[in-house]
Design a protein around this motif. Sequence first.
Motif, PDB file in Angstrom:
ATOM      1  N   GLY A   1       0.817  -1.203   0.000  1.00 14.83           N
ATOM      2  CA  GLY A   1       0.000   0.000   0.000  1.00 14.83           C
ATOM      3  C   GLY A   1       0.849   1.249   0.000  1.00 14.83           C
ATOM      4  O   GLY A   1       2.070   1.197  -0.107  1.00 14.83           O
ATOM      5  N   THR A   2       0.172   2.379   0.143  1.00 14.83           N
ATOM      6  CA  THR A   2       0.815   3.688   0.140  1.00 14.83           C
ATOM      7  C   THR A   2       0.404   4.448   1.390  1.00 14.83           C
ATOM      8  O   THR A   2      -0.771   4.443   1.762  1.00 14.83           O
ATOM      9  N   VAL A   3       1.362   5.107   2.033  1.00 11.80           N
ATOM     10  CA  VAL A   3       1.066   5.896   3.231  1.00 11.80           C
ATOM     11  C   VAL A   3       0.195   7.082   2.835  1.00 11.80           C
ATOM     12  O   VAL A   3       0.587   7.903   2.011  1.00 11.80           O
ATOM     13  N   LYS A   4      -0.993   7.140   3.412  1.00 10.20           N
ATOM     14  CA  LYS A   4      -1.916   8.245   3.143  1.00 10.20           C
ATOM     15  C   LYS A   4      -1.728   9.371   4.158  1.00 10.20           C
ATOM     16  O   LYS A   4      -1.776  10.546   3.816  1.00 10.20           O
ATOM     17  N   GLU A   5      -1.521   8.975   5.417  1.00  5.40           N
ATOM     18  CA  GLU A   5      -1.457   9.972   6.485  1.00  5.40           C
ATOM     19  C   GLU A   5      -0.698   9.396   7.676  1.00  5.40           C
ATOM     20  O   GLU A   5      -0.787   8.204   7.945  1.00  5.40           O
ATOM     21  N   ILE A   6       0.029  10.257   8.375  1.00  4.58           N
ATOM     22  CA  ILE A   6       0.714   9.870   9.609  1.00  4.58           C
ATOM     23  C   ILE A   6       0.369  10.905  10.666  1.00  4.58           C
ATOM     24  O   ILE A   6       0.553  12.104  10.452  1.00  4.58           O
ATOM     25  N   THR A   7      -0.167  10.428  11.783  1.00  6.02           N
ATOM     26  CA  THR A   7      -0.469  11.302  12.914  1.00  6.02           C
ATOM     27  C   THR A   7       0.437  10.890  14.061  1.00  6.02           C
ATOM     28  O   THR A   7       0.302   9.784  14.588  1.00  6.02           O
ATOM     29  N   ILE A   8       1.358  11.769  14.425  1.00  5.18           N
ATOM     30  CA  ILE A   8       2.344  11.442  15.452  1.00  5.18           C
ATOM     31  C   ILE A   8       1.921  12.016  16.798  1.00  5.18           C
ATOM     32  O   ILE A   8       1.592  13.195  16.906  1.00  5.18           O
TER      33      ILE A   8
ATOM     34  N   VAL B   1      -1.084   1.380  14.372  1.00  5.57           N
ATOM     35  CA  VAL B   1      -0.472   2.191  15.426  1.00  5.57           C
ATOM     36  C   VAL B   1       0.894   1.584  15.717  1.00  5.57           C
ATOM     37  O   VAL B   1       0.995   0.411  16.080  1.00  5.57           O
ATOM     38  N   ILE B   2       1.931   2.391  15.501  1.00  8.10           N
ATOM     39  CA  ILE B   2       3.306   1.967  15.753  1.00  8.10           C
ATOM     40  C   ILE B   2       3.970   3.026  16.622  1.00  8.10           C
ATOM     41  O   ILE B   2       3.392   4.084  16.867  1.00  8.10           O
ATOM     42  N   THR B   3       5.157   2.752  17.079  1.00  6.63           N
ATOM     43  CA  THR B   3       5.834   3.735  17.922  1.00  6.63           C
ATOM     44  C   THR B   3       6.308   4.924  17.090  1.00  6.63           C
ATOM     45  O   THR B   3       6.592   4.797  15.887  1.00  6.63           O
ATOM     46  N   LYS B   4       6.376   6.060  17.740  1.00  7.69           N
ATOM     47  CA  LYS B   4       6.900   7.272  17.110  1.00  7.69           C
ATOM     48  C   LYS B   4       8.320   7.039  16.625  1.00  7.69           C
ATOM     49  O   LYS B   4       8.691   7.448  15.522  1.00  7.69           O
ATOM     50  N   SER B   5       9.111   6.333  17.427  1.00 10.75           N
ATOM     51  CA  SER B   5      10.501   6.079  17.044  1.00 10.75           C
ATOM     52  C   SER B   5      10.582   5.179  15.809  1.00 10.75           C
ATOM     53  O   SER B   5      11.514   5.317  15.004  1.00 10.75           O
ATOM     54  N   SER B   6       9.633   4.282  15.614  1.00 10.91           N
ATOM     55  CA  SER B   6       9.622   3.447  14.412  1.00 10.91           C
ATOM     56  C   SER B   6       9.377   4.288  13.165  1.00 10.91           C
ATOM     57  O   SER B   6      10.007   4.076  12.126  1.00 10.91           O
ATOM     58  N   VAL B   7       8.462   5.248  13.263  1.00  8.74           N
ATOM     59  CA  VAL B   7       8.208   6.152  12.138  1.00  8.74           C
ATOM     60  C   VAL B   7       9.489   6.912  11.797  1.00  8.74           C
ATOM     61  O   VAL B   7       9.872   7.020  10.625  1.00  8.74           O
ATOM     62  N   GLU B   8      10.152   7.404  12.822  1.00  8.18           N
ATOM     63  CA  GLU B   8      11.379   8.171  12.612  1.00  8.18           C
ATOM     64  C   GLU B   8      12.502   7.295  12.057  1.00  8.18           C
ATOM     65  O   GLU B   8      13.200   7.682  11.122  1.00  8.18           O
ATOM     66  N   ARG B   9      12.665   6.092  12.615  1.00 11.12           N
ATOM     67  CA  ARG B   9      13.737   5.190  12.187  1.00 11.12           C
ATOM     68  C   ARG B   9      13.555   4.767  10.733  1.00 11.12           C
ATOM     69  O   ARG B   9      14.521   4.695   9.968  1.00 11.12           O
ATOM     70  N   MET B  10      12.304   4.506  10.330  1.00  6.23           N
ATOM     71  CA  MET B  10      12.037   4.099   8.953  1.00  6.23           C
ATOM     72  C   MET B  10      11.968   5.294   8.007  1.00  6.23           C
ATOM     73  O   MET B  10      11.968   5.118   6.785  1.00  6.23           O
ATOM     74  N   GLY B  11      11.882   6.490   8.570  1.00  5.59           N
ATOM     75  CA  GLY B  11      11.766   7.683   7.738  1.00  5.59           C
ATOM     76  C   GLY B  11      10.460   7.723   6.960  1.00  5.59           C
ATOM     77  O   GLY B  11      10.411   8.207   5.836  1.00  5.59           O
ATOM     78  N   LEU B  12       9.386   7.195   7.563  1.00  2.00           N
ATOM     79  CA  LEU B  12       8.098   7.141   6.874  1.00  2.00           C
ATOM     80  C   LEU B  12       7.567   8.536   6.585  1.00  2.00           C
ATOM     81  O   LEU B  12       7.645   9.438   7.423  1.00  2.00           O
ATOM     82  N   LYS B  13       6.995   8.673   5.385  1.00  2.00           N
ATOM     83  CA  LYS B  13       6.348   9.929   5.039  1.00  2.00           C
ATOM     84  C   LYS B  13       5.193   9.657   4.078  1.00  2.00           C
ATOM     85  O   LYS B  13       5.118   8.591   3.462  1.00  2.00           O
ATOM     86  N   LYS B  14       4.296  10.605   3.987  1.00  4.39           N
ATOM     87  CA  LYS B  14       3.134  10.494   3.118  1.00  4.39           C
ATOM     88  C   LYS B  14       3.597  10.187   1.696  1.00  4.39           C
ATOM     89  O   LYS B  14       4.553  10.774   1.194  1.00  4.39           O
ATOM     90  N   GLY B  15       2.921   9.218   1.058  1.00  2.00           N
ATOM     91  CA  GLY B  15       3.237   8.841  -0.308  1.00  2.00           C
ATOM     92  C   GLY B  15       4.201   7.673  -0.440  1.00  2.00           C
ATOM     93  O   GLY B  15       4.371   7.127  -1.531  1.00  2.00           O
ATOM     94  N   ASP B  16       4.835   7.270   0.672  1.00  2.00           N
ATOM     95  CA  ASP B  16       5.758   6.133   0.630  1.00  2.00           C
ATOM     96  C   ASP B  16       5.010   4.845   0.287  1.00  2.00           C
ATOM     97  O   ASP B  16       3.885   4.628   0.746  1.00  2.00           O
ATOM     98  N   THR B  17       5.641   3.986  -0.495  1.00  2.00           N
ATOM     99  CA  THR B  17       5.118   2.657  -0.768  1.00  2.00           C
ATOM    100  C   THR B  17       5.647   1.731   0.319  1.00  2.00           C
ATOM    101  O   THR B  17       6.851   1.674   0.554  1.00  2.00           O
ATOM    102  N   ILE B  18       4.729   1.029   0.993  1.00  2.00           N
ATOM    103  CA  ILE B  18       5.113   0.170   2.111  1.00  2.00           C
ATOM    104  C   ILE B  18       4.297  -1.122   2.069  1.00  2.00           C
ATOM    105  O   ILE B  18       3.400  -1.271   1.243  1.00  2.00           O
ATOM    106  N   ASN B  19       4.602  -2.031   2.974  1.00  2.00           N
ATOM    107  CA  ASN B  19       3.816  -3.244   3.170  1.00  2.00           C
ATOM    108  C   ASN B  19       3.234  -3.227   4.574  1.00  2.00           C
ATOM    109  O   ASN B  19       3.962  -2.986   5.541  1.00  2.00           O
TER     110      ASN B  19
END
Length: 69
Positions: free
Chosen positions: A11-18, A38-56
Amino acid sequence: MQISARNLIPGTVKEITIGMVSAEVIITIAPGVEVASVITKSSVERMGLKKGDTINAMIKASSVMVAKD
């Protein structure tokens, strides 16, 4: 990365609420179909997740809830 999960949904990241500790990640898996995680804030930061990223989205079979309409 090697994982044993077989329930992978691309899928694709639509939105991230930290928040202070955790983050909600909304993933679009098909037009009009979304999965929320729902994942940890540090996981978002470590993976560098941002809107529009393709992920699983990896779904643990032991954590899936089923409901009938």
